[in-house]
Motif scaffolding. Structure first.
Motif, PDB file in Angstrom:
ATOM      1  N   UNK A  37      38.961  33.819  50.345  1.00  0.00           N
ATOM      2  CA  UNK A  37      39.935  32.922  50.965  1.00  0.00           C
ATOM      3  C   UNK A  37      41.352  33.465  50.769  1.00  0.00           C
ATOM      4  N   UNK A  38      41.782  34.417  51.597  1.00  0.00           N
ATOM      5  CA  UNK A  38      43.148  34.911  51.464  1.00  0.00           C
ATOM      6  C   UNK A  38      44.133  33.760  51.659  1.00  0.00           C
ATOM      7  N   UNK A  39      45.333  33.924  51.109  1.00  0.00           N
ATOM      8  CA  UNK A  39      46.285  32.835  51.223  1.00  0.00           C
ATOM      9  C   UNK A  39      47.682  33.197  50.785  1.00  0.00           C
ATOM     10  N   UNK A  40      48.474  32.141  50.563  1.00  0.00           N
ATOM     11  CA  UNK A  40      49.872  32.311  50.166  1.00  0.00           C
ATOM     12  C   UNK A  40      50.307  31.117  49.328  1.00  0.00           C
ATOM     13  N   UNK A  41      51.353  31.331  48.559  1.00  0.00           N
ATOM     14  CA  UNK A  41      51.950  30.307  47.709  1.00  0.00           C
ATOM     15  C   UNK A  41      53.451  30.348  47.937  1.00  0.00           C
ATOM     16  N   UNK A  42      54.052  29.185  48.205  1.00  0.00           N
ATOM     17  CA  UNK A  42      55.493  29.074  48.412  1.00  0.00           C
ATOM     18  C   UNK A  42      56.026  28.009  47.458  1.00  0.00           C
ATOM     19  N   UNK A  43      56.929  28.403  46.569  1.00  0.00           N
ATOM     20  CA  UNK A  43      57.519  27.466  45.613  1.00  0.00           C
ATOM     21  C   UNK A  43      58.671  26.737  46.301  1.00  0.00           C
ATOM     22  N   UNK A  44      58.577  25.405  46.329  1.00  0.00           N
ATOM     23  CA  UNK A  44      59.595  24.578  46.974  1.00  0.00           C
ATOM     24  C   UNK A  44      60.619  24.042  45.982  1.00  0.00           C
ATOM     25  N   UNK A  45      60.218  23.898  44.727  1.00  0.00           N
ATOM     26  CA  UNK A  45      61.099  23.349  43.683  1.00  0.00           C
ATOM     27  C   UNK A  45      60.631  23.871  42.335  1.00  0.00           C
ATOM     28  N   UNK A  46      61.568  24.293  41.502  1.00  0.00           N
ATOM     29  CA  UNK A  46      61.227  24.749  40.159  1.00  0.00           C
ATOM     30  C   UNK A  46      60.750  26.188  40.141  1.00  0.00           C
ATOM     31  N   UNK A  47      59.973  26.516  39.130  1.00  0.00           N
ATOM     32  CA  UNK A  47      59.456  27.883  38.978  1.00  0.00           C
ATOM     33  C   UNK A  47      58.035  27.837  38.434  1.00  0.00           C
ATOM     34  N   UNK A  48      57.181  28.692  38.992  1.00  0.00           N
ATOM     35  CA  UNK A  48      55.791  28.815  38.551  1.00  0.00           C
ATOM     36  C   UNK A  48      55.566  30.190  37.943  1.00  0.00           C
ATOM     37  N   UNK A  49      54.882  30.212  36.800  1.00  0.00           N
ATOM     38  CA  UNK A  49      54.440  31.480  36.225  1.00  0.00           C
ATOM     39  C   UNK A  49      52.997  31.670  36.677  1.00  0.00           C
ATOM     40  N   UNK A  50      52.749  32.777  37.355  1.00  0.00           N
ATOM     41  CA  UNK A  50      51.403  33.090  37.829  1.00  0.00           C
ATOM     42  C   UNK A  50      50.885  34.296  37.066  1.00  0.00           C
ATOM     43  N   UNK A  51      49.745  34.128  36.441  1.00  0.00           N
ATOM     44  CA  UNK A  51      49.087  35.238  35.771  1.00  0.00           C
ATOM     45  C   UNK A  51      47.875  35.623  36.603  1.00  0.00           C
ATOM     46  N   UNK A  52      47.813  36.902  36.982  1.00  0.00           N
ATOM     47  CA  UNK A  52      46.666  37.417  37.729  1.00  0.00           C
ATOM     48  C   UNK A  52      45.987  38.478  36.877  1.00  0.00           C
ATOM     49  N   UNK A  53      44.725  38.713  37.176  1.00  0.00           N
ATOM     50  CA  UNK A  53      43.971  39.718  36.429  1.00  0.00           C
ATOM     51  C   UNK A  53      43.520  40.815  37.378  1.00  0.00           C
ATOM     52  N   UNK A  54      43.803  42.042  36.964  1.00  0.00           N
ATOM     53  CA  UNK A  54      43.366  43.218  37.706  1.00  0.00           C
ATOM     54  C   UNK A  54      42.219  43.844  36.931  1.00  0.00           C
ATOM     55  N   UNK A  55      41.155  44.221  37.618  1.00  0.00           N
ATOM     56  CA  UNK A  55      39.977  44.802  36.970  1.00  0.00           C
ATOM     57  C   UNK A  55      39.887  46.267  37.368  1.00  0.00           C
ATOM     58  N   UNK A  56      39.859  47.156  36.363  1.00  0.00           N
ATOM     59  CA  UNK A  56      39.755  48.591  36.626  1.00  0.00           C
ATOM     60  C   UNK A  56      38.378  48.901  37.213  1.00  0.00           C
ATOM     61  N   UNK A  57      38.361  49.696  38.267  1.00  0.00           N
ATOM     62  CA  UNK A  57      37.089  50.081  38.888  1.00  0.00           C
ATOM     63  C   UNK A  57      36.703  51.511  38.563  1.00  0.00           C
ATOM     64  N   UNK A  58      37.615  52.247  37.928  1.00  0.00           N
ATOM     65  CA  UNK A  58      37.316  53.627  37.550  1.00  0.00           C
ATOM     66  C   UNK A  58      38.122  53.974  36.304  1.00  0.00           C
ATOM     67  N   UNK A  59      38.223  55.251  35.995  1.00  0.00           N
ATOM     68  CA  UNK A  59      38.982  55.684  34.828  1.00  0.00           C
ATOM     69  C   UNK A  59      38.173  55.562  33.552  1.00  0.00           C
ATOM     70  N   UNK A  60      38.863  55.625  32.414  1.00  0.00           N
ATOM     71  CA  UNK A  60      38.158  55.647  31.128  1.00  0.00           C
ATOM     72  C   UNK A  60      37.516  54.312  30.743  1.00  0.00           C
ATOM     73  N   UNK A  61      37.936  53.217  31.358  1.00  0.00           N
ATOM     74  CA  UNK A  61      37.386  51.907  30.961  1.00  0.00           C
ATOM     75  C   UNK A  61      37.136  51.028  32.188  1.00  0.00           C
ATOM     76  N   UNK A  62      36.149  51.404  33.038  1.00  0.00           N
ATOM     77  CA  UNK A  62      35.872  50.546  34.183  1.00  0.00           C
ATOM     78  C   UNK A  62      35.501  49.132  33.720  1.00  0.00           C
ATOM     79  N   UNK A  63      35.969  48.159  34.450  1.00  0.00           N
ATOM     80  CA  UNK A  63      35.717  46.775  34.085  1.00  0.00           C
ATOM     81  C   UNK A  63      36.784  46.180  33.177  1.00  0.00           C
ATOM     82  N   UNK A  64      37.675  47.040  32.667  1.00  0.00           N
ATOM     83  CA  UNK A  64      38.758  46.552  31.797  1.00  0.00           C
ATOM     84  C   UNK A  64      39.694  45.665  32.612  1.00  0.00           C
TER      85      UNK A  64
END
Length: 143
Positions: free
Chosen positions: A75-102
């Protein structure tokens, strides 16, 4: 369907851009403002507009509240802050390199007017940042 809903449909007919959807809905305050509710128990979300392709909700957070980790897979999408501030934490998962899945957490603060989009695989946690209540519109493609 109301005249306003027809007007919005005319603006959005054929768009594949979540940014356009969220901006058009944001411009029609009478669609979402009455749905903003600050609940001391948890962030409040309400669907304010939908068609066969998109669903838009308004979210309201009090200081210290957070959504908890959740995903928007498919479900692609978007977020628009109308008032205040939001801290968004996202997680990236390594698919290659020395620690795939990290997993690596990346945190960003989106202030009033801040707009971000995401693709079909998105895992995040959203939290009110600072001492002001937060209001944001979120749009996601319909499943």
């Amino acid at each position: 369907m109301t005249t306003l809903q027809h007007h919005i449909l005319d603006h959005l007919r054929g768009t594949d851009d979540a940014r356009t959807v969220v901006r058009v809905v944001a411009d029609h305050r009478d669609l979402w403002a009455a749905h903003v509710r600050f609940d001391p128990a948890a962030p409040h979300h309400a669907t304010v507009w939908a068609d066969d392709r998109w669903e838009v909700s308004v979210g309201a957070w009090l200081p210290g509240q957070r959504s908890g980790s959740h995903h928007h897979v498919g479900r692609p999408g978007a977020l628009l802050v109308l008032q205040g501030a939001l801290r968004e934490t996202t997680w990236h998962v390594a698919t290659d390199g020395p620690a795939p899945g990290r997993r690596t957490a990346v945190a960003r603060v989106h202030s009033t007017g801040g707009l971000r989009t995401h693709g079909t695989v998105h895992v995040h946690d959203v939290a009110a940042e600072g001492s002001d209540p937060v209001v944001a519109l979120q749009v996601h493609a319909r499943p």
